[in-house]
Design an enzyme around this catalytic site. Structure first.
Site, PDB file in Angstrom:
ATOM      1  N   ASP A 113      -9.733  -6.348   2.024  1.00  0.00           N
ATOM      2  CA  ASP A 113      -8.400  -6.850   1.698  1.00  0.00           C
ATOM      3  C   ASP A 113      -8.222  -8.291   2.169  1.00  0.00           C
ATOM      4  OD1 ASP A 113      -7.409  -4.625   0.458  1.00  0.00           O
ATOM      5  OD2 ASP A 113      -6.655  -3.717   2.307  1.00  0.00           O
ATOM      6  N   ASP A 116       0.859  -1.187   0.000  1.00  0.00           N
ATOM      7  CA  ASP A 116       0.000   0.000   0.000  1.00  0.00           C
ATOM      8  C   ASP A 116       0.887   1.225   0.000  1.00  0.00           C
ATOM      9  OD1 ASP A 116      -2.328  -1.335   0.275  1.00  0.00           O
ATOM     10  OD2 ASP A 116      -2.511  -1.015   2.438  1.00  0.00           O
ATOM     11  N   ASP A 169      -5.197  -3.517   4.716  1.00  0.00           N
ATOM     12  CA  ASP A 169      -5.712  -3.026   5.994  1.00  0.00           C
ATOM     13  C   ASP A 169      -7.231  -3.128   6.112  1.00  0.00           C
ATOM     14  OD1 ASP A 169      -6.400  -1.051   4.188  1.00  0.00           O
ATOM     15  OD2 ASP A 169      -4.879   0.350   4.882  1.00  0.00           O
TER      16      ASP A 169
HETATM   17  P1  ATP Z   1      -3.635   2.917  -0.061  1.00  0.00           P
HETATM   18  O1  ATP Z   1      -4.383   1.938  -0.894  1.00  0.00           O
HETATM   19  O2  ATP Z   1      -2.254   3.126  -0.515  1.00  0.00           O
HETATM   20  O3  ATP Z   1      -3.762   2.717   1.400  1.00  0.00           O
HETATM   21  P2  ATP Z   1      -5.658   4.950  -0.149  1.00  0.00           P
HETATM   22  O4  ATP Z   1      -5.925   5.103   1.293  1.00  0.00           O
HETATM   23  O5  ATP Z   1      -5.678   6.176  -0.985  1.00  0.00           O
HETATM   24  O6  ATP Z   1      -4.256   4.327  -0.409  1.00  0.00           O
HETATM   25  P3  ATP Z   1      -8.160   3.679  -0.439  1.00  0.00           P
HETATM   26  O7  ATP Z   1      -8.334   3.595   1.020  1.00  0.00           O
HETATM   27  O8  ATP Z   1      -8.576   2.557  -1.311  1.00  0.00           O
HETATM   28  O9  ATP Z   1      -6.657   3.916  -0.778  1.00  0.00           O
HETATM   29  O10 ATP Z   1      -8.878   5.011  -0.917  1.00  0.00           O
HETATM   30  C1  ATP Z   1      -9.173   5.270  -2.277  1.00  0.00           C
HETATM   31  C2  ATP Z   1      -9.641   6.678  -2.461  1.00  0.00           C
HETATM   32  O11 ATP Z   1     -10.856   6.871  -1.767  1.00  0.00           O
HETATM   33  C3  ATP Z   1      -8.696   7.729  -1.897  1.00  0.00           C
HETATM   34  O12 ATP Z   1      -7.746   8.119  -2.840  1.00  0.00           O
HETATM   35  C4  ATP Z   1      -9.618   8.875  -1.560  1.00  0.00           C
HETATM   36  O13 ATP Z   1      -9.838   9.677  -2.690  1.00  0.00           O
HETATM   37  C5  ATP Z   1     -10.907   8.165  -1.199  1.00  0.00           C
HETATM   38  N1  ATP Z   1     -11.029   8.048   0.258  1.00  0.00           N
HETATM   39  C6  ATP Z   1     -10.127   7.567   1.131  1.00  0.00           C
HETATM   40  N2  ATP Z   1     -10.599   7.593   2.378  1.00  0.00           N
HETATM   41  C7  ATP Z   1     -11.838   8.098   2.314  1.00  0.00           C
HETATM   42  C8  ATP Z   1     -12.858   8.370   3.266  1.00  0.00           C
HETATM   43  N3  ATP Z   1     -12.696   8.103   4.563  1.00  0.00           N
HETATM   44  N4  ATP Z   1     -14.001   8.887   2.838  1.00  0.00           N
HETATM   45  C9  ATP Z   1     -14.191   9.145   1.532  1.00  0.00           C
HETATM   46  N5  ATP Z   1     -13.285   8.920   0.600  1.00  0.00           N
HETATM   47  C10 ATP Z   1     -12.120   8.400   0.952  1.00  0.00           C
END
Ligand code: ATP
Length: 903
Positions: free
Chosen positions: A643, A337, A639
Site C-alpha cells: 500500500d 479499507d 496497511d
Molecule cells: P481490506 O482491503 O478491506 O483490508 P481484506 O483484508 O479482505 O480487506 P486483503 O488483505 O487484500 O483485503 O485480502 C484479500 C483476500 O485475501 C481476503 O478476502 C481473503 O480471502 C484473503 N486473505 C486475507 N488474509 C489472508 C491470509 N492471511 N492468508 C491467506 N489469505 C488471506
C-alpha cells in the site's frame, strides 16, 4: 533525545555473521525462550536504550534569538537607535521594550509548538515483538537489548541488528543501509569473515524492512551500535514542513512588506510637500511600516496549528507531516479499507464448509472455547476427517498465536483473519505444538490473495495453502471428501462456488484451505507449487461492522465527502457490509471490472460507485490517479507493504495504527491510532474547524492593520499631527490583538461545519469577499479613530493620541466578536461559548487601563489619563461596529432560511 552511550558501552564481538546460531545464543546467554524479564532489565541498564541519538533540538536561547532575525525587527531597532540620537530616548526605550516583548511572545509560542511536535514524535514509537521468558510479547522497540529474541514478519521495520536463528522465505529491503533497491534473501548459517555487509545473509539490520516471509533473530547490537547507527544519525522524524497555509502566509507577508514600503514612501512624499519636520516624517514612516505588518500573525498561526495537532491526536489522528492537518479539512473523497476500519476486525469463525457437509462453530471472540454443531447437535470435530484436515491446514498455513492474560482476556498475535482460524482449530483441540518443520513459504499479499507454507512431513514435503476460496478453487484439481482424494469436477466446483456466494452475501468473510503433497521433482516456486491442489473447504468468518462507522458515513454525506470502500475482500461480502453501513452497493466494481475499463469510463463510474472489491495495491494507485484528475482531495487508507505507493500518492495517506505495517506507517501522512473510520471523520471536522479559525483571526488582524493605516494616512492627508506613535501601534498589534486573535483560534466548530461542502484547496484564505470585508471594516475603524483624535488634538496632543489609541483597541474588541463567525450572529453561537476570548478581551481592556493611568507606562507609551466620559464616548462610538455585523448576519441568515423553505 540523547542517549548516554559512552560509559555503558561494552565491547561485543562485531563478527556475528561468522558464528552459528548456537554460538550467537551462547555468547549472548540466550536461547529459544529468550531472555528473562530480569535479565532484559539488567541489560537495558548496561547497554542503554535501543534508540538512535537524535539531532539536538534548538536550545531555548537559540529560539529566542531567532525571533530578532526579521526585517521588521531590524527596522524597529534602527528606528529606536535613530530616536535615541535625535533626542527621544523614551521612544527608543519603549520601542526596544516592545521588541523584546515581541521576541518573548514569539519565543513562548514557538517553544510550545516545538513541544507539541516533540510529543508527537514520542507517540510514533516503534513496537517490536520479542520472546522473553518463553512468551511472545509486544514491547517498545527502544526496550530491546542484546540477547533479546525478536520475531519478524512481513512489513516490520527491523528494530535492531539481529543474527537470524530462523528464517522462512525471509526477504528484506536493505535500501536505507546499502542502497540496494531489490529485496535481499535471508537465511541462517555462518558465513566467512570476508563477507561484505551487503551479503551478510544471516543477519538483518536495524532500519531495514521485511518485505516477505518471517523469521526470528537474536539482537546483537542496539541503538547507536547498530550498522545504521554507525553510519548516520538518521532517525524517523516528524518533518517540520511548511504547510500550504504557511506558504500562503509567507506570500501574504511579502505582499504586505511591499505595500508597507510603498505606503511609507508615499506618506513621506506627502509629508515633504506639507513641509513637515524630518523627525515627524521619520516617525510617520516608521508608524506606517509598523501599522501595515501584522506582527502577531505568524506566531498565532504556528501556535494554532500546534494546538490543532494536539486536538487531532486526542481524536486518534496522529499527524506525521504538518500539512496533513490542513489537507484533512479539505478532503473531498475518503477511500477506505473495509477490514478493521469500517469493521471491528474481531474475527470469529462461525461456519466451516467441507465438500461433504457444513458445521456451525459456537463461541465468541478469541477465547478457544466453543463447539462444532451439525444440524444443531455437537459433534467431535476430530472424528470428522474432512473437518480435521481443513482445520489442520488452516492452522499450519498460519503465523498467528493467541494467549490469555491474567484478566481472562484472550488476545491474538498476528492478523485477526489468521487468529480466527487458529482459535477455531484450538476449539477442536488442535495446536501447532507438534507441527512438522516449515521449510518454505510463499507469503500472502492482496494481489495473490493466498499464501503457502511447505512442511517437511516424513520423507516428503507437503504444501498447505489458504486464501480466497475462489482463487483456491481455480488452483485445485482435486477434492478431499470423506477422507479420500477425488477429482474436482465442474459440477462440484459450481456447487461450492454457490455455497461460497451464499456465505459472502450474508457479509461473512470467507477463507479457503487446500493442500498438496509435493513430488520431489516439483520446483519449489510459487507457480509450480500452488497448482493441482486438493481443496479442503472454507470457513465463514464474522467481522461485525463498527457501530460508529454508519454514523460517520452519514456525516460524510452531509459534509459533501464521498466515501468509497476499497477492499481486497469478496465483492458479495463487501456489498453486504457496505449496505449494513448505509453505503450503496449499486454499481459496485471489482478489480477485474476496473482492468476492463478505460480511464474515462472509470472516471465516470467513480462518481457514483461506492464499493470496489478484490482490488490490489496497483488498482488503488489508478483510482487515486483518476480521482485526482477531477481535482479531488483524496484521503486513502492502507496497511500493507504494497500500500506504500498509494499512501504516498494520495493527498493524504492514512496508515492504520494497529494493523498497519511499519512500512505503511512510514509512507503515510497520518496514522490512525485506533484504525477506526469514525476517527478520520473526526479529524476532518477538526481540520475544518482549524482552517475556519485561521481564516477568522487572519482577517481580524488584517482589518485592524487597515484601520491603523487609514487613521494614519487620513490624518496625514488632513494635515493633522501623527495620530498614533510607533510604540502604540506595536502595542495594539502585539499585546492587545495577539491574545484575542489566539483566542479566536480556539473558537469551537460551527454547528454546520460538517454540513458544508469541502473547501477548494486552491482557494486563498483571503477570498475577494474577505478582502472587501477587511477593507470596509478597516476603513470604518480608521475613520472612527480619526474622529476620536480630531476632537482633542488642538488642546492636548497626548490626550488626543490616547483617545485614538484606546479607541482603536476598544473598537477592535467589538470587532473581534464580529469575526467569531462569518455566518452566525452571537446569540446563535452563544456569547460565552468561547470563554478564552472573553478573558482575552477583558485582559486587553485591563492592560489598556494600566497604560492610561500608570505613570511609568504613560511615559513609555506617550499616554495621558482619560476621563470616564472619554471611555464612555469610545465605547459608544464602537458599538455600531458590532451591531452592524450582527444585523447583517441576522438578515442574511433569514433570507437564506427563507430560500430553503419552499414557497
Ligand atoms: P481490506 O482491503 O478491506 O483490508 P481484506 O483484508 O479482505 O480487506 P486483503 O488483505 O487484500 O483485503 O485480502 C484479500 C483476500 O485475501 C481476503 O478476502 C481473503 O480471502 C484473503 N486473505 C486475507 N488474509 C489472508 C491470509 N492471511 N492468508 C491467506 N489469505 C488471506
Amino acid at each position: 533525545m540523547i542517549v548516554p552511550t559512552g560509559d555503558r558501552e561494552e565491547a561485543l564481538p562485531a563478527e556475528w555473521y561468522t558464528l552459528s546460531s548456537d554460538e550467537v545464543e551462547q555468547t549472548l546467554g540466550t536461547g529459544p525462550h529468550g531472555l528473562s524479564r530480569e535479565e532484559a532489565e539488567a541489560r537495558l541498564q548496561r547497554y542503554g536504550a535501543n534508540v538512535l541519538r537524535e539531532e539536538e533540538r534548538e536550545t531555548r536561547l537559540q529560539v529566542f534569538l531567532r525571533q530578532f532575525a526579521s526585517i521588521l525587527i531590524v527596522i524597529l531597532i534602527v528606528a529606536a537607535v535613530v530616536s535615541f540620537f535625535v533626542g527621544e530616548p523614551q521612544d527608543a526605550a519603549a520601542i526596544l521594550i516592545i521588541v523584546v516583548l515581541n521576541a518573548l511572545l514569539g519565543y513562548s509560542q514557538e517553544w510550545q509548538a516545538g513541544e507539541a511536535i516533540e510529543a508527537l514524535r514520542q507517540m510514533l514509537v516503534q513496537k517490536a515483538v520479542v520472546i522473553r521468558d518463553g512468551k511472545q510479547q509486544e514491547i517498545d522497540a527502544s526496550g530491546i537489548v542484546p540477547g533479546d529474541l525478536v520475531a519478524l514478519e512481513m512489513g516490520d521495520r527491523v528494530p535492531a541488528d539481529l543474527s537470524l536463528v530462523e528464517a522462512t522465505s525471509l526477504q528484506v529491503d536493505e535500501a536505507p543501509l546499502t542502497g540496494e533497491s531489490s529485496p535481499v534473501d535471508k537465511a541462517t548459517g555462518p558465513l566467512t569473515p570476508e563477507t561484505p555487509l551487503a551479503e551478510r545473509s544471516n543477519m538483518v539490520f536495524a532500519g531495514t524492512t521485511v518485505v516477505n516471509g518471517w523469521g526470528r533473530g537474536v539482537a546483537v547490537a542496539t541503538g547507536m551500535r547498530t550498522e545504521f547507527g554507525l553510519i548516520a544519525g538518521l532517525s524517523q522524524r516528524v518533518r517540520a514542513e511548511a504547510t500550504p497555509l504557511a506558504r500562503q502566509m509567507d506570500v501574504l507577508g511579502r505582499d504586505i512588506g511591499i505595500i508597507a514600503v510603498g505606503i511609507a514612501v508615499l506618506a513621506i512624499g506627502v509629508g515633504f510637500l506639507q513641509q513637515r519636520e524630518f523627525l515627524e516624517m521619520f516617525l510617520i514612516g516608521v508608524s506606517l511600516a509598523v501599522a501595515v505588518i501584522p506582527e502577531g500573525l505568524p506566531a498565532v498561526v504556528t501556535l494554532t496549528l500546534a494546538i490543532g495537532i494536539k486536538n487531532m491526536m486526542r481524536r486518534n489522528c496522529l499527524i506525521r507531516r504538518l500539512p496533513a492537518s490542513e489537507t484533512l479539512g479539505a478532503v473531498s473523497v475518503i477511500c477506505t479499507d473495509k477490514t478493521g476500519t469500517l469493521t471491528r476486525n474481531e474475527m470469529t469463525v462461525v461456519r466451516v464448509r467441507t465438500p461433504e457437509s457444513e458445521v456451525a462453530v459456537t463461541g465468541t471472540g478469541y477465547a478457544p472455547e466453543g463447539e462444532f454443531l451439525r444440524d444443531g447437535s455437537a459433534i467431535d470435530p476430530l472424528a470428522d476427517s474432512d473437518l480435521r484436515q481443513f482445520l489442520r491446514a488452516a492452522l499450519l498455513c498460519n503465523h498467528a498465536t493467541f494467549a490469555g492474560d491474567e484478566a481472562g482476556e484472550w488476545r491474538i498475535f498476528g492478523t485477526p483473519t489468521e487468529g480466527a482460524l487458529v482459535v477455531a482449530a484450538a476449539k477442536a483441540g488442535l495446536s501447532r505444538d507438534d507441527a512438522p518443520e516449515a521449510v518454505r513459504e510463499f507469503s500472502f499479499n492482496s494481489t495473490r490473495k493466498r499464501m503457502t507454507i511447505i512442511y517437511r512431513e516424513g520423507d516428503g514435503d507437503v504444501a498447505y495453502v489458504k486464501g480466497a476460496p475462489e482463487v483456491l478453487l481455480d488452483l485445485s484439481s482435486r477434492l478431499f471428501r470423506d477422507g479420500a482424494v477425488v477429482p474436482l469436477t465442474d459440477d462440484l466446483r459450481d456447487a461450492l462456488q454457490q455455497e461460497l456466494c451464499g456465505y459472502a452475501s450474508r457479509g461473512l468473510r470467507v477463507l479457503g484451505a487446500a493442500y498438496r503433497p509435493l513430488p520431489g521433482d516439483v520446483p519449489r516456486t510459487a507457480e509450480a507449487v500452488e497448482k493441482d491442489l486438493i481443496f479442503l473447504g472454507f470457513a465463514g468468518i464474522v467481522d461485525p461492522p463498527r457501530p460508529e462507522a454508519a454514523e460517520a458515513i452519514r456525516l460524510c454525506r452531509s459534509a459533501g465527502i464521498d466515501v468509497i470502500m476499497i477492499t481486497g475482500d469478496n465483492p458479495l461480502t463487501a456489498s453486504a457490509i457496505a449496505q449494513d453501513l448505509g453505503l450503496s452497493s449499486e454499481g459496485a466494481l471489482t478489480g477485474a471490472d476496473l482492468e476492463a475499463m478505460t480511464d474515462d469510463e472509470l472516471a465516470r463510474r467513480l462518481r457514483t460507485t461506492k464499493v470496489l472489491s478484490r482490488v490490489t495495491a496497483e488498482h488503488k494507485l489508478r483510482v487515486i490517479d483518476i480521482l485526482s484528475r477531477d481535482r479531488e482531495v483524496i484521503a486513502m487508507t492502507g496497511d500493507g507493504v504494497n500500500d506504500a505507493p498509494a499512501l504516498k500518492k494520495a493527498s493524504i495517506g492514512i496508515a492504520m495504527g494497529i494493523k498497519g505495517t511499519d512500512v505503511a506507517k512510514e509512507s503515510s501522512d497520518m496514522v490512525l491510532v485506533d484504525d477506526n473510520f469514525a476517527s478520520i471523520v473526526a479529524g476532518v471536522e477538526e481540520g475544518r474547524r482549524e482552517y475556519d479559525n485561521i481564516a477568522r483571526f487572519t482577517r481580524y488582524l488584517l482589518s485592524s492593520n487597515v484601520g491603523e493605516i487609514v487613521a494614519i494616512v487620513g490624518g496625514l492627508l488632513m494635515g493633522l499631527p501623527l495620530i498614533l506613535i510607533p510604540v502604540q501601534i506595536l502595542w495594539i498589534n502585539l499585546i492587545t490583538d495577539g491574545p484575542t486573535a489566539l483566542a479566536l483560534g480556539l473558537e469551537p466548530a460551527e454547528k454546520d461545519v460538517m454540513q458544508r461542502r469541502p473547501r477548494n484547496p486552491d482557494e486563498s484564505i483571503l477570498t475577494r469577499s474577505a478582502l472587501l470585508v477587511i477593507l470596509v471594516i478597516g476603513a470604518w475603524l480608521g475613520l472612527l479613530t480619526l474622529y476620536a483624535f480630531s476632537g482633542f488634538y488642538e488642546v492636548d496632543i497626548d490626550r488626543a493620541r490616547t483617545m485614538a489609541f484606546t479607541g482603536l483597541i476598544i473598537f477592535e474588541m467589538y470587532n473581534v466578536l464580529n469575526f467569531r463567525s462569518f455566518r452566525f450572529p452571537l446569540h446563535r453561537i452563544g456569547f460565552f461559548s468561547n470563554p478564552t476570548l472573553i478573558l482575552a478581551i477583558l485582559g486587553s481592556l485591563g492592560l489598556q487601563a494600566l497604560v492610561v493611568y500608570v505613570p511609568v507606562l504613560q511615559e513609555f507609551l506617550g499616554t495621558a489619563p482619560l476621563t470616564l466620559a472619554d471611555w464612555g464616548l469610545l465605547f459608544l462610538l464602537g458599538l455600531p461596529i458590532l451591531l452592524a455585523g450582527e444585523i447583517y448576519k441576522i438578515l442574511r441568515l433569514r433570507s437564506e432560511e427563507k430560500g430553503r423553505t419552499p414557497a
